[in-house]
Design an enzyme around this catalytic site. Sequence first.
Site, PDB file in Angstrom:
ATOM      1  N   VAL A  11       0.837  -1.202   0.000  1.00 40.47           N
ATOM      2  CA  VAL A  11       0.000   0.000   0.000  1.00 40.47           C
ATOM      3  C   VAL A  11       0.875   1.258   0.000  1.00 40.47           C
ATOM      4  O   VAL A  11       0.647   2.191  -0.778  1.00 40.47           O
ATOM      5  CB  VAL A  11      -0.930  -0.024   1.234  1.00 40.47           C
ATOM      6  CG1 VAL A  11      -1.708   1.277   1.343  1.00 40.47           C
ATOM      7  CG2 VAL A  11      -1.876  -1.208   1.151  1.00 40.47           C
ATOM      8  N   GLU A 160      -7.553   2.359   1.521  1.00 41.18           N
ATOM      9  CA  GLU A 160      -7.156   2.049   0.138  1.00 41.18           C
ATOM     10  C   GLU A 160      -8.052   0.949  -0.410  1.00 41.18           C
ATOM     11  O   GLU A 160      -8.543   0.114   0.347  1.00 41.18           O
ATOM     12  CB  GLU A 160      -5.677   1.633   0.087  1.00 41.18           C
ATOM     13  CG  GLU A 160      -5.259   0.524   1.070  1.00 41.18           C
ATOM     14  CD  GLU A 160      -5.554  -0.877   0.604  1.00 41.18           C
ATOM     15  OE1 GLU A 160      -5.768  -1.073  -0.599  1.00 41.18           O
ATOM     16  OE2 GLU A 160      -5.583  -1.797   1.454  1.00 41.18           O
ATOM     17  N   LYS A 217     -14.266   0.373   4.456  1.00 43.09           N
ATOM     18  CA  LYS A 217     -13.234  -0.522   3.922  1.00 43.09           C
ATOM     19  C   LYS A 217     -13.566  -1.987   4.220  1.00 43.09           C
ATOM     20  O   LYS A 217     -13.532  -2.851   3.333  1.00 43.09           O
ATOM     21  CB  LYS A 217     -11.868  -0.147   4.522  1.00 43.09           C
ATOM     22  CG  LYS A 217     -10.761  -1.128   4.253  1.00 43.09           C
ATOM     23  CD  LYS A 217     -10.452  -1.246   2.771  1.00 43.09           C
ATOM     24  CE  LYS A 217      -9.673  -2.491   2.465  1.00 43.09           C
ATOM     25  NZ  LYS A 217      -8.358  -2.306   1.973  1.00 43.09           N
ATOM     26  N   ASN A 221     -14.682  -4.992   1.352  1.00 43.52           N
ATOM     27  CA  ASN A 221     -14.010  -6.277   1.170  1.00 43.52           C
ATOM     28  C   ASN A 221     -14.930  -7.451   1.526  1.00 43.52           C
ATOM     29  O   ASN A 221     -14.917  -8.490   0.865  1.00 43.52           O
ATOM     30  CB  ASN A 221     -12.720  -6.338   2.006  1.00 43.52           C
ATOM     31  CG  ASN A 221     -11.542  -5.782   1.226  1.00 43.52           C
ATOM     32  OD1 ASN A 221     -11.690  -5.368   0.084  1.00 43.52           O
ATOM     33  ND2 ASN A 221     -10.374  -5.762   1.842  1.00 43.52           N
ATOM     34  N   GLY A 266     -14.314 -20.369  -8.127  1.00 46.50           N
ATOM     35  CA  GLY A 266     -12.926 -20.826  -8.084  1.00 46.50           C
ATOM     36  C   GLY A 266     -12.666 -21.700  -6.875  1.00 46.50           C
ATOM     37  O   GLY A 266     -13.604 -22.237  -6.266  1.00 46.50           O
ATOM     38  N   GLY A 270      -8.328 -16.074  -1.531  1.00 44.87           N
ATOM     39  CA  GLY A 270      -7.125 -16.024  -0.699  1.00 44.87           C
ATOM     40  C   GLY A 270      -6.583 -14.615  -0.696  1.00 44.87           C
ATOM     41  O   GLY A 270      -7.325 -13.653  -0.862  1.00 44.87           O
ATOM     42  N   CYS A 273      -5.753  -9.849   1.970  1.00 46.07           N
ATOM     43  CA  CYS A 273      -6.825  -8.965   2.455  1.00 46.07           C
ATOM     44  C   CYS A 273      -8.121  -9.675   2.835  1.00 46.07           C
ATOM     45  O   CYS A 273      -8.570  -9.577   3.974  1.00 46.07           O
ATOM     46  CB  CYS A 273      -7.114  -7.906   1.407  1.00 46.07           C
ATOM     47  SG  CYS A 273      -5.768  -6.744   1.241  1.00 46.07           S
ATOM     48  N   LYS A 276      -8.190 -12.043   5.983  1.00 45.39           N
ATOM     49  CA  LYS A 276      -7.860 -11.275   7.194  1.00 45.39           C
ATOM     50  C   LYS A 276      -8.958 -10.245   7.514  1.00 45.39           C
ATOM     51  O   LYS A 276      -9.400 -10.148   8.647  1.00 45.39           O
ATOM     52  CB  LYS A 276      -6.524 -10.568   6.948  1.00 45.39           C
ATOM     53  CG  LYS A 276      -6.147  -9.488   7.910  1.00 45.39           C
ATOM     54  CD  LYS A 276      -4.744  -8.985   7.649  1.00 45.39           C
ATOM     55  CE  LYS A 276      -4.649  -7.889   6.599  1.00 45.39           C
ATOM     56  NZ  LYS A 276      -5.090  -6.558   6.987  1.00 45.39           N
ATOM     57  N   LYS A 341      -3.548 -15.317  -6.836  1.00 51.00           N
ATOM     58  CA  LYS A 341      -4.335 -14.981  -8.036  1.00 51.00           C
ATOM     59  C   LYS A 341      -3.320 -14.596  -9.110  1.00 51.00           C
ATOM     60  O   LYS A 341      -2.114 -14.518  -8.824  1.00 51.00           O
ATOM     61  CB  LYS A 341      -5.310 -13.838  -7.758  1.00 51.00           C
ATOM     62  CG  LYS A 341      -4.614 -12.535  -7.429  1.00 51.00           C
ATOM     63  CD  LYS A 341      -5.581 -11.376  -7.397  1.00 51.00           C
ATOM     64  CE  LYS A 341      -4.833 -10.072  -7.319  1.00 51.00           C
ATOM     65  NZ  LYS A 341      -5.690  -8.904  -7.331  1.00 51.00           N
TER      66      LYS A 341
HETATM   67  C1  UDX Z   1      -8.701  -7.100  -2.505  1.00 48.30           C
HETATM   68  C2  UDX Z   1      -9.699  -6.016  -2.921  1.00 48.30           C
HETATM   69  O1  UDX Z   1     -10.180  -6.303  -4.240  1.00 48.30           O
HETATM   70  C3  UDX Z   1      -9.084  -4.637  -2.838  1.00 48.30           C
HETATM   71  O2  UDX Z   1     -10.036  -3.645  -3.145  1.00 48.30           O
HETATM   72  C4  UDX Z   1      -8.585  -4.435  -1.404  1.00 48.30           C
HETATM   73  O3  UDX Z   1      -8.077  -3.173  -1.190  1.00 48.30           O
HETATM   74  C5  UDX Z   1      -7.570  -5.515  -1.069  1.00 48.30           C
HETATM   75  O4  UDX Z   1      -8.189  -6.800  -1.220  1.00 48.30           O
HETATM   76  P1  UDX Z   1      -6.670  -8.430  -3.658  1.00 48.30           P
HETATM   77  O5  UDX Z   1      -6.592  -9.220  -2.401  1.00 48.30           O
HETATM   78  O6  UDX Z   1      -5.432  -7.894  -4.253  1.00 48.30           O
HETATM   79  O7  UDX Z   1      -7.637  -7.143  -3.457  1.00 48.30           O
HETATM   80  O8  UDX Z   1      -7.324  -9.353  -4.763  1.00 48.30           O
HETATM   81  P2  UDX Z   1      -8.733  -9.571  -5.479  1.00 48.30           P
HETATM   82  O9  UDX Z   1      -8.554  -9.381  -6.921  1.00 48.30           O
HETATM   83  O10 UDX Z   1      -9.792  -8.799  -4.825  1.00 48.30           O
HETATM   84  O11 UDX Z   1      -8.958 -11.148  -5.214  1.00 48.30           O
HETATM   85  C6  UDX Z   1      -9.072 -11.675  -3.905  1.00 48.30           C
HETATM   86  C7  UDX Z   1      -9.347 -13.170  -3.964  1.00 48.30           C
HETATM   87  O12 UDX Z   1     -10.623 -13.433  -4.518  1.00 48.30           O
HETATM   88  C8  UDX Z   1      -8.354 -13.955  -4.827  1.00 48.30           C
HETATM   89  O13 UDX Z   1      -8.061 -15.183  -4.200  1.00 48.30           O
HETATM   90  C9  UDX Z   1      -9.102 -14.195  -6.124  1.00 48.30           C
HETATM   91  O14 UDX Z   1      -8.671 -15.322  -6.815  1.00 48.30           O
HETATM   92  C10 UDX Z   1     -10.515 -14.374  -5.591  1.00 48.30           C
HETATM   93  N1  UDX Z   1     -11.565 -14.076  -6.578  1.00 48.30           N
HETATM   94  C11 UDX Z   1     -11.723 -12.809  -7.051  1.00 48.30           C
HETATM   95  C12 UDX Z   1     -12.420 -15.091  -6.997  1.00 48.30           C
HETATM   96  O15 UDX Z   1     -12.301 -16.258  -6.587  1.00 48.30           O
HETATM   97  N2  UDX Z   1     -13.411 -14.792  -7.888  1.00 48.30           N
HETATM   98  C13 UDX Z   1     -13.602 -13.528  -8.366  1.00 48.30           C
HETATM   99  O16 UDX Z   1     -14.540 -13.330  -9.152  1.00 48.30           O
HETATM  100  C14 UDX Z   1     -12.725 -12.516  -7.943  1.00 48.30           C
END
Ligand code: UDX
Length: 462
Positions: A11, A160, A217, A221, A266, A270, A273, A276, A341
């Site tokens: 961040v 954020e 926030k 999430n 999926g 994971g 964010c 947690k 991801k």
């Molecule tokens: C997330 C939030 O999107 C972001 O706004 C926040 O600030 C931080 O947390 P991030 O953890 O980087 O971001 O990844 P994100 O793209 O949101 O995916 C999180 C998880 O969800 C991944 O494991 C991803 O594979 C899964 N996912 C996401 C799915 O299984 N299906 C989806 O349609 C989207």
Amino acid sequence: MKVAVVGTGYVGLVTAVCFARIGIKVAAVDKDPNKIQALRAGKSPIYEPGIEDLLRSGIEEGRLTFHTQLAEALENARVVFICVGTPQSQDGHANLDYVFQVASEIGECISLKPRYKDSLIVATKSTVPVGTAANIKKIIEDHLISKAVSSSFEVVSNPEFLKEGDAINDFMNPDRVVIGCHSKETEGVMHKLYGPILNNNDAAWFCMKPESSELTKYASNAMLATRISFINEIANLSEKVGANIDDVKKAVGADKRIGQSFLNPGPGFGGSCFPKDVSALLTLGDRAGEDLKVIRATLQTNQYQKKILLKKISRLFSIDPSDTTQPLADRRITVWGLAFKANTDDVRESISLDLVRDLVRLGAEVVAHDYIAIDNFRTIMSQEAILITYDSDPIKASMNSDLLVIVTEWADYKKIDLEKVGSIMKYKQIIDARNLFSPYELIRSGWMYDSIGRPKDKDKDK
Ligand code: UDX
């Protein structure tokens, strides 16, 4: 205007390079001297598309500097952003030790060098429980060294919403910017700071109480995580009742009130964010005396989904996943995708970690591939003394395998010639947890192909 950014993790670094990009002077600070040295040389400690270009141009153009001393970074700064980690504690809540440590140092620094003109705005970007802005304020006050020195400041919340792998774009083109603060003047300063970003696109601006901003926030999430758990449940049901989740999710998402994004089924969510933050929200509810049933179910569903691959593999090889006699001892299994991801090297809470642990416990020989996350994955496996093989070539990684499991949705996997892969595998068997391929095409060409929420027969291809 000059800002300071404390913490050069995900961040903090994205915040620093992006503000520098839009013309703000930024002094970033981190306690780790090695990290600071690397950053000064234009090397990013994290993988994020585009970050090193912005880092280098920020340094070259003289807008971005790196420091190990907070006092140095705070000099003439109008705003300081707290961007340190808030890891999950044993009981699920966010551990605020680092945030409070920074707050106490800010208190000490601003009283050593009093500000006569403008007060300091202390903005928290770290994801923190509701009420933290008020606690930070108290800690700063407690650490003002001399009460006689006038050191005015205001604490604001500025969460954020950055996705790893697309964080620069999320910062530069946000859907919204959220500020939690009490004074109009502070709102004005924050609005000016984000001005170029706000002017360039349709980003919404929200100013509210710090408590509302902090909750926004977590709620955001949790909402996204809930969508994923929801679609995963519908996908699992689709398999049982003969529906196809591809068709269902498209038609459900076509309702404008629902929308298409974050409806991809999926192997469970994971990352650093969602798991947690959803746990922290639950703990927040417990502490406030509010049982958050939907949020609890979101996590429970995800725990279940994280084992879906193991269930499918166990079914395929007719074994009991709790068998302690290493029933997969004669199996070689290839895992494509170790990052949590695509487009990141981050393996925190990656589904592959649990999967590989399970496969090794069951005696399987595991060969793993990822485009950029192998090193991070290997570090964790070595700490746990888990031995697997890694191959930087996805095709070679499938040599002589009984099964290929796709865990991460790297776009490049879709371009791989599966006929070639099939020709070197022991058996043409794929379990695709990201639904990257067409079941009908693969099944027709002789594969055992299983995915999430889609039919396993070759007859229908609408
Ligand atoms: C997330 C939030 O999107 C972001 O706004 C926040 O600030 C931080 O947390 P991030 O953890 O980087 O971001 O990844 P994100 O793209 O949101 O995916 C999180 C998880 O969800 C991944 O494991 C991803 O594979 C899964 N996912 C996401 C799915 O299984 N299906 C989806 O349609 C989207």
